[in-house]
Design a protein around this motif. Sequence first.
Motif, PDB file in Angstrom:
ATOM      1  N   GLY A  54       0.781  -1.224   0.000  1.00 21.96           N
ATOM      2  CA  GLY A  54       0.000   0.000   0.000  1.00 21.96           C
ATOM      3  C   GLY A  54       0.812   1.271   0.000  1.00 21.96           C
ATOM      4  N   ALA A  55       2.128   1.165  -0.090  1.00 25.45           N
ATOM      5  CA  ALA A  55       2.973   2.364  -0.118  1.00 25.45           C
ATOM      6  C   ALA A  55       2.841   3.051  -1.471  1.00 25.45           C
ATOM      7  CB  ALA A  55       4.430   1.993   0.149  1.00 25.45           C
ATOM      8  N   ARG A  56       2.998   4.356  -1.466  1.00 27.73           N
ATOM      9  CA  ARG A  56       2.899   5.093  -2.737  1.00 27.73           C
ATOM     10  C   ARG A  56       4.116   4.797  -3.606  1.00 27.73           C
ATOM     11  NH1 ARG A  56       5.939   9.702  -3.106  1.00 27.73           N
ATOM     12  NH2 ARG A  56       6.979  10.433  -1.208  1.00 27.73           N
ATOM     13  N   PRO A  57       3.966   4.807  -4.928  1.00 25.61           N
ATOM     14  CA  PRO A  57       5.107   4.544  -5.827  1.00 25.61           C
ATOM     15  C   PRO A  57       6.213   5.572  -5.637  1.00 25.61           C
ATOM     16  CG  PRO A  57       3.027   4.395  -7.011  1.00 25.61           C
ATOM     17  CD  PRO A  57       2.704   4.973  -5.663  1.00 25.61           C
ATOM     18  N   ARG A  58       7.460   5.089  -5.591  1.00 22.55           N
ATOM     19  CA  ARG A  58       8.605   5.989  -5.457  1.00 22.55           C
ATOM     20  C   ARG A  58       9.721   5.633  -6.438  1.00 22.55           C
ATOM     21  NH1 ARG A  58      10.661   6.458   0.542  1.00 22.55           N
ATOM     22  NH2 ARG A  58      12.459   7.207  -0.649  1.00 22.55           N
ATOM     23  N   MET A  59      10.018   4.349  -6.557  1.00 20.22           N
ATOM     24  CA  MET A  59      11.084   3.931  -7.458  1.00 20.22           C
ATOM     25  C   MET A  59      10.518   3.685  -8.857  1.00 20.22           C
ATOM     26  SD  MET A  59      13.854   3.784  -5.592  1.00 20.22           S
ATOM     27  CE  MET A  59      13.242   5.133  -4.590  1.00 20.22           C
ATOM     28  N   ALA A  60      11.227   4.143  -9.875  1.00 13.43           N
ATOM     29  CA  ALA A  60      10.789   3.921 -11.247  1.00 13.43           C
ATOM     30  C   ALA A  60      10.997   2.459 -11.630  1.00 13.43           C
ATOM     31  CB  ALA A  60      11.562   4.821 -12.201  1.00 13.43           C
ATOM     32  N   LEU A  61       9.973   1.860 -12.234  1.00 13.63           N
ATOM     33  CA  LEU A  61      10.069   0.481 -12.694  1.00 13.63           C
ATOM     34  C   LEU A  61      10.466   0.404 -14.171  1.00 13.63           C
ATOM     35  CD1 LEU A  61       7.021  -1.147 -10.861  1.00 13.63           C
ATOM     36  CD2 LEU A  61       9.427  -1.122 -10.201  1.00 13.63           C
ATOM     37  N   THR A  62      10.814   1.544 -14.741  1.00 12.00           N
ATOM     38  CA  THR A  62      11.361   1.609 -16.094  1.00 12.00           C
ATOM     39  C   THR A  62      12.824   2.016 -15.988  1.00 12.00           C
ATOM     40  OG1 THR A  62       9.220   2.272 -16.996  1.00 12.00           O
ATOM     41  CG2 THR A  62      11.173   2.705 -18.351  1.00 12.00           C
ATOM     42  N   PRO A  63      13.735   1.318 -16.653  1.00 11.57           N
ATOM     43  CA  PRO A  63      15.166   1.639 -16.517  1.00 11.57           C
ATOM     44  C   PRO A  63      15.574   2.846 -17.351  1.00 11.57           C
ATOM     45  CG  PRO A  63      14.892  -0.217 -17.996  1.00 11.57           C
ATOM     46  CD  PRO A  63      13.504   0.125 -17.490  1.00 11.57           C
ATOM     47  N   HIS A  64      15.110   4.027 -16.944  1.00  8.22           N
ATOM     48  CA  HIS A  64      15.467   5.244 -17.680  1.00  8.22           C
ATOM     49  C   HIS A  64      16.983   5.402 -17.766  1.00  8.22           C
ATOM     50  CE1 HIS A  64      11.421   6.051 -15.904  1.00  8.22           C
ATOM     51  NE2 HIS A  64      11.183   6.512 -17.115  1.00  8.22           N
ATOM     52  N   TRP A  65      17.670   5.058 -16.701  1.00  8.13           N
ATOM     53  CA  TRP A  65      19.130   5.197 -16.656  1.00  8.13           C
ATOM     54  C   TRP A  65      19.809   4.339 -17.723  1.00  8.13           C
ATOM     55  CZ3 TRP A  65      21.933   0.756 -15.772  1.00  8.13           C
ATOM     56  CH2 TRP A  65      21.204  -0.342 -15.285  1.00  8.13           C
ATOM     57  N   LEU A  66      19.269   3.121 -17.947  1.00  7.17           N
ATOM     58  CA  LEU A  66      19.876   2.225 -18.927  1.00  7.17           C
ATOM     59  C   LEU A  66      19.682   2.757 -20.345  1.00  7.17           C
ATOM     60  CD1 LEU A  66      21.400  -0.421 -19.255  1.00  7.17           C
ATOM     61  CD2 LEU A  66      19.205  -1.618 -19.383  1.00  7.17           C
ATOM     62  N   VAL A  67      18.510   3.323 -20.597  1.00  9.88           N
ATOM     63  CA  VAL A  67      18.261   3.946 -21.903  1.00  9.88           C
ATOM     64  C   VAL A  67      19.228   5.106 -22.118  1.00  9.88           C
ATOM     65  CG1 VAL A  67      16.563   5.193 -23.291  1.00  9.88           C
ATOM     66  CG2 VAL A  67      15.837   3.250 -21.888  1.00  9.88           C
ATOM     67  N   ALA A  68      19.412   5.913 -21.080  1.00  8.48           N
ATOM     68  CA  ALA A  68      20.330   7.058 -21.191  1.00  8.48           C
ATOM     69  C   ALA A  68      21.764   6.595 -21.405  1.00  8.48           C
ATOM     70  CB  ALA A  68      20.233   7.927 -19.938  1.00  8.48           C
ATOM     71  N   PHE A  69      22.148   5.513 -20.709  1.00 13.73           N
ATOM     72  CA  PHE A  69      23.496   4.972 -20.920  1.00 13.73           C
ATOM     73  C   PHE A  69      23.693   4.587 -22.385  1.00 13.73           C
ATOM     74  CE2 PHE A  69      25.220   3.319 -16.607  1.00 13.73           C
ATOM     75  CZ  PHE A  69      24.921   4.534 -16.009  1.00 13.73           C
ATOM     76  N   ALA A  70      22.693   3.895 -22.942  1.00 12.25           N
ATOM     77  CA  ALA A  70      22.811   3.386 -24.305  1.00 12.25           C
ATOM     78  C   ALA A  70      22.759   4.509 -25.337  1.00 12.25           C
ATOM     79  CB  ALA A  70      21.698   2.368 -24.570  1.00 12.25           C
ATOM     80  N   VAL A  71      21.933   5.528 -25.081  1.00 15.86           N
ATOM     81  CA  VAL A  71      21.732   6.596 -26.064  1.00 15.86           C
ATOM     82  C   VAL A  71      22.839   7.645 -25.993  1.00 15.86           C
ATOM     83  CG1 VAL A  71      20.198   8.492 -26.732  1.00 15.86           C
ATOM     84  CG2 VAL A  71      19.239   6.248 -26.156  1.00 15.86           C
ATOM     85  N   LEU A  72      23.267   7.996 -24.779  1.00 16.27           N
ATOM     86  CA  LEU A  72      24.219   9.092 -24.611  1.00 16.27           C
ATOM     87  C   LEU A  72      25.665   8.620 -24.451  1.00 16.27           C
ATOM     88  CD1 LEU A  72      22.185  11.359 -22.140  1.00 16.27           C
ATOM     89  CD2 LEU A  72      22.417  11.598 -24.609  1.00 16.27           C
TER      90      LEU A  72
END
Length: 270
Positions: A54-72
């Motif tokens: 029942g805790a509110r969402p805090r951590m992203a379940l999409t690996p935005h960091w991994l996309v940024a690593f690959a793209v940038l």
Amino acid sequence: YWRSLERPRFAILAGIAYGLCLETKHNAWILPLVLLVHWLWFVVPGEIAARRRGARPRMALTPHWLVAFAVLGPPIFVGLWPWLWHDTFARFSEYVSFHVAHTHYNTAFLGTTYFGAPGPASFPWVETLFTVPLVTVALGLAGIAVRFRAMLPPGTEDRVWPGGRVRADRARTDALLFGVMLAPLVVFSIPSTPIFGGNKHFLVAFANLALFAGVGATRVMDAARDALLRVRPSIAPAAAPVAAALLFLPSLHETEHAHPFGLSHYTWAA
């Protein structure tokens, strides 16, 4: 990376930083794997479990960091190295081949000289023990023991360490710091890893070892204060600074002893 878990916009900075890491040292190519283990094994299960409670969402379940690593990351790597601007794919292949089939340096270790793989799996661990001040190693191990419960995978804490007071944060920061510390040591424990250097390749592990040493030192200072509170409450406030000074004393002595030939320094463990 750590900030992007809660605030995805930081993934852009993570990608830029990763590109600069690639430009600095080839060891950075293994970093996404280390962070992926942390994200998949600790962050995602922990966040899912928290949401189910029942805790509110805090951590992203999409690996935005991994996309940024690959793209940038790769464009920054190529863009800041003019040698790769012409015949990029051929020269990148040459770069990879150079490190994969690196010339071996002869290494003398515990009475044996190694001229190539397989190297001894104990090399980075023994070198760490013999070259990092013994107090730092001891306090680091103590700090790891203190925070160990927070490094366990989500859902296993109560089974492995029931009744423990230490709790992990949602980002599983303890596990991240511990994993980043272990990664370079583990890589150079693999027998097939080329022998082309010593401590410089796992030197980055010592920074996180020092963070855990800080936890261990805090526990020692707290224990000293609590012991004096029971015996001599009037001088208890002096316990922490005195304990801290005593913990620093061996490293100060080793620094004085090694000067000016720091490269030949070995700790008391040797």
